[in-house]
Design an enzyme around this catalytic site. Structure first.
Site, PDB file in Angstrom:
ATOM      1  N   CYS A 179       0.836  -1.209   0.000  1.00  0.00           N
ATOM      2  CA  CYS A 179       0.000   0.000   0.000  1.00  0.00           C
ATOM      3  C   CYS A 179       0.867   1.254   0.000  1.00  0.00           C
ATOM      4  O   CYS A 179       0.480   2.280  -0.540  1.00  0.00           O
ATOM      5  CB  CYS A 179      -0.974   0.001   1.172  1.00  0.00           C
ATOM      6  SG  CYS A 179      -0.217  -0.155   2.784  1.00  0.00           S
ATOM      7  N   HIS A 724      -1.042   1.754   7.450  1.00  0.00           N
ATOM      8  CA  HIS A 724      -1.638   1.616   6.133  1.00  0.00           C
ATOM      9  C   HIS A 724      -1.523   2.939   5.383  1.00  0.00           C
ATOM     10  O   HIS A 724      -1.654   3.997   5.966  1.00  0.00           O
ATOM     11  CB  HIS A 724      -3.107   1.206   6.274  1.00  0.00           C
ATOM     12  CG  HIS A 724      -3.779   0.937   4.971  1.00  0.00           C
ATOM     13  ND1 HIS A 724      -3.280   0.021   4.060  1.00  0.00           N
ATOM     14  CD2 HIS A 724      -4.884   1.467   4.406  1.00  0.00           C
ATOM     15  CE1 HIS A 724      -4.075   0.008   2.996  1.00  0.00           C
ATOM     16  NE2 HIS A 724      -5.055   0.882   3.169  1.00  0.00           N
TER      17      HIS A 724
END
Ligand SMILES: [Zn+2]
Length: 768
Positions: A179, A724
């Site tokens: 990510c 994230h």
């Protein structure tokens, strides 16, 4: 409206249009800046033949040509006085529109204006989207978004077009902790200048011989990926090839560990630059003496020298220049250099401060625990903390604070030295500040550790074992005391935790009714009353299993603690006079006192993600100022002074000199001091529109604007290592999208400024 586009386009023959090539895009170059117009050719799948023809057109050398639209409507846009229609194309075809025009150039950003539909509708009723979209058919596909071409007045250089639709809304699959890469890629592939460039004939710039590059492989992989992400109607893309090429350029990105999106950006921009460097043979440039010459001259010379060796889309778009000034603290020798940069790494000034939460406890039984949060210099000393805390809790002049770290219900260490660094206190620690009378250094300091019997597994069988609980309480006593003094002191400090008589009576109405009501109405002073000693002794014996029992812990074996007899003196030898006492609570006592109050002790600092705290907010301008603040170099980063002829701890000052079209701003949220990686959750207050650098740039070396507008953000959520990454991207008209790996969702502009913002992407807009 005045149409003054100067197009270098592609002429298309009618044969190609009639046979058609759907998935091909023909690129038209608009001469000003780097806007581009993309023409898609619609209807039916491509035949091999037409595909080849289109390829020929693509690969043809660019010569000034003209666009021809069979609907007759687009033509009027592009037809200025110089357009001549090729003879072999009939002037009029049937009304079926075969062209879709779409602009990838995001011109409205460039010109700092958003197109408004009412404007066009008013002025150009024949050119609203239905005129184009309505009659356009592409493979009969229904998920196709109506394209349109909309003109609007420009400020100076002609005409602005913007396209709308759903192009560029394709997510990237997560290949396993990628990510960070996806977030960075989405920001880059939504950088208008790069979109223009990589949708165009960027291959002509590839430098196959640059030893610093990847022989074009990285640029090709990125270009292919960008094209996939801008293709119509595509599914999420798995960036495998790109990742592979990136890993061979920067091996730290091989494997599937989480990395830093900023670090990736830095490597990627660098790698793309080397792969696309138009300078095939870098000239050797001898450094000129800069002594005594004006900064403007030296800066320009540095810049031209840089450009002579580095010429790529990345340089064109992303590189700026700053002045770096070093001053020797000994001989005051000044050294000035002008270095190029691809992004700015801004410190968060709040890193200089730190908020700490501590619980203040009285030791005279007058108050319940009270929690205070104070802000102290991060590089401060214990003294700073105690001073801030004393003010916060309104400490009296005759009181002092003793700070202690509590771990597993015991005092783990005392923080006694005022000049100790606050670095010794970690965010996860739990600290108590005990309020003590001043001058108690000669008194006996007693720490009470609470215990209660609990069923526990012990050697395979369940048995009652004393377990510690709660926060330690502290009392001061005269250095000569006996067991009942200890007991009385404990009852005194415990007094605030006593539950109201009503509560207790409901639980015990028999044996303890008398004592409860007695205790509840008894002040701490009367408990201390020595006259009651004999009474209490007898009661202690009678109720030993329903009252408190006090033990001196055995250092070696906690089970064989020594019971403190009430009438026996306690001898404490040595200094400081400290005594740890274990208090075993009976079940009755745990019901009589509010033990919940004893069981709450917050951490010094608990990061709260997604929560914006006002005191943790800092403006982007403040970060810029901190970036440009004059600071001494670190001891590991000494500067060799040519006058002193030895390394000196020079002071360094950075100033912005030349700003790029695209300004990437990295917020330094991560710090790596003391072997620990820390993340700052500070909310940085950054503008979406009108970021103005004019007060921060040392030299206006051109007429270029210093106004910038945000168009993408790389976000990081969560803590270290893990966490994230996502990206917010502006696609025009104030429309923002969140790219969360393969998911792409609209996001309101009011929601994009969060404390997760990690890398900000700004682009230049004209002065207003
Ligand atoms: Zn010197």
């Amino acid at each position: 409206m005045h149409w003054s586009l100067n197009l270098h386009g592609v002429a298309l023959s009618d044969e190609i249009f009639l046979k058609d090539v759907f998935s091909l895009q023909i690129r038209l170059f608009v001469s000003w800046e780097t806007n581009s117009l993309v023409v898609k050719i619609s209807q039916k799948d491509n035949t091999v033949d037409s595909y080849k023809r289109a390829c020929n057109i693509f690969s043809s050398e660019y010569v000034p040509l003209h666009i021809w639209d069979f609907s007759g409507q687009t033509t009027q846009i592009f037809m200025n006085d110089s357009i001549n229609l090729p003879n072999d194309i009939p002037g009029q075809l049937n009304k079926e529109i075969l062209l879709e025009l779409r602009l990838h150039g995001f011109s409205d950003y460039m010109k700092g204006r958003d197109w408004r539909s009412d404007e066009v509708a008013d002025k150009h009723p024949s050119m609203d989207s239905s005129t184009y979209g309505g009659s356009m058919k592409m493979n009969g596909s229904t998920d196709y978004v109506n394209p349109y071409l909309t003109p609007t007045n420009s400020l100076q250089s002609g005409t602005i077009y913007r396209g709308a639709g759903s192009l560029g809304l394709i997510g990237l699959e997560n290949l396993g902790n990628t990510c960070f890469m996806n977030s960075a890629i989405q920001c880059l592939v939504h950088t208008p200048e790069l979109v223009d460039y990589f949708l165009g004939d960027y291959r002509k710039d590839i430098n196959y011989s640059n030893p610093l590059g990847m022989k074009g492989e990285l640029a090709l992989a990125f270009g292919e990926l960008l094209r996939k992400l801008w293709a119509p109607g595509a599914k999420p893309v798995a960036p495998r090839m790109f990742k592979l090429k990136l890993a061979s350029f920067a091996p730290q990105f091989s494997g599937y560990n989480q990395h830093d999106s900023q670090e990736l950006l830095a490597f990627l921009l660098d790698g793309l630059h080397e792969d696309l460097n138009r300078v095939k043979c870098k000239p050797y440039i001898e450094a000129q003496d800069v002594e005594g010459r004006p900064d403007e001259e030296v800066a320009e010379e540095y810049w031209q020298n840089h450009l002579a060796r580095n010429d790529s889309i990345i340089v064109d778009v992303c590189q700026g220049q700053y002045r770096s000034k070093l001053v020797c603290p000994v001989c005051s020798k000044v050294s000035v250099t002008f270095d190029p940069f691809m992004y700015l790494s801004l410190p968060l000034p709040s890193t200089t401060m730190r908020t700490m939460t501590l619980t203040v406890l009285s030791t005279d039984g007058t108050a319940l625990p009270c929690t205070f949060t104070v802000t102290v210099p991060k590089s401060g000393r214990l003294l700073d903390l105690t001073n801030a805390l004393s003010a916060a809790c309104s400490l009296r002049d005759d009181e002092t604070l003793m700070l202690a770290e509590v771990y597993k219900c015991r005092i783990f260490r005392l923080l006694e030295y005022p000049f100790d660094s606050l670095d010794l206190i970690r965010d996860g620690d739990r600290l108590i500040a005990y309020q003590l009378p001043k001058g108690c250094e000669t008194s006996l300091l007693v720490t009470f550790i609470h215990q209660q019997m609990d069923m526990c597994h012990n050697n395979g069988e369940m048995r009652l074992v004393p377990q510690v609980f709660g926060i330690p309480l502290v009392a001061t006593l005269p250095d000569v005391c006996n067991g009942s003094d200890i007991r009385n002191a404990f009852l005194k400090v415990l007094n605030p935790y006593l539950m109201s008589p009503g509560d207790v009576l409901n639980i015990f109405y028999d044996d303890f009714a008398n004592e409860d009501s007695n205790a509840a109405t008894t002040t701490a002073t009367t408990i201390m009353d020595n006259d009651a000693d004999s009474d209490r002794e007898s009661r202690d014996e009678a109720n030993s299993d329903t009252d408190f029992q006090f033990y001196l812990p055995d250092a070696k074996e906690a089970i064989k603690n020594t019971l403190i007899e009430m009438n026996e003196p306690i001898v404490v030898s040595g200094l400081p006079k400290r005594l740890e006492v274990l208090v075993l609570w009976s079940d009755n006592m745990t019901k009589k006192y509010d033990t919940c109050l004893l069981n709450t002790l917050p951490e010094v600092f608990k990061p709260q993600f997604f929560v914006r705290k006002p005191e943790e907010s800092v403006s982007l301008y403040k970060c810029l100022k901190a970036f440009m603040k004059e600071e001494p170099l670190g001891p590991e980063d000494m500067w060799y002074c040519p006058i002193c002829k030895k390394p000196q701890q020079a002071s360094k000052k950075l100033d912005l000199w030349r700003l790029p079209e695209i300004l990437v701003i990295h917020l330094k949220r991560f710090s790596y001091s003391n072997l620990f990686k820390n993340k700052l959750e500070t909310f940085v207050d950054f503008p979406i529109y009108g970021l103005d650098f004019s007060p921060y740039i040392s030299h206006r070396n051109s007429q270029l604007s210093c106004q910038y507008m945000l168009y993408a953000i790389s976000n990081h959520y969560g803590g270290m290592g893990g966490g994230h990454y996502t990206a917010f991207v502006h696609l025009g008209n104030g429309l923002w999208y969140e790219f969360d790996d393969e998911k792409v969702l609209p996001v309101g502009q009011e929601r994009i400024r969060t404390s997760a913002a990690y890398v900000l992407f700004y682009r230049r807009v004209p002065d207003i």
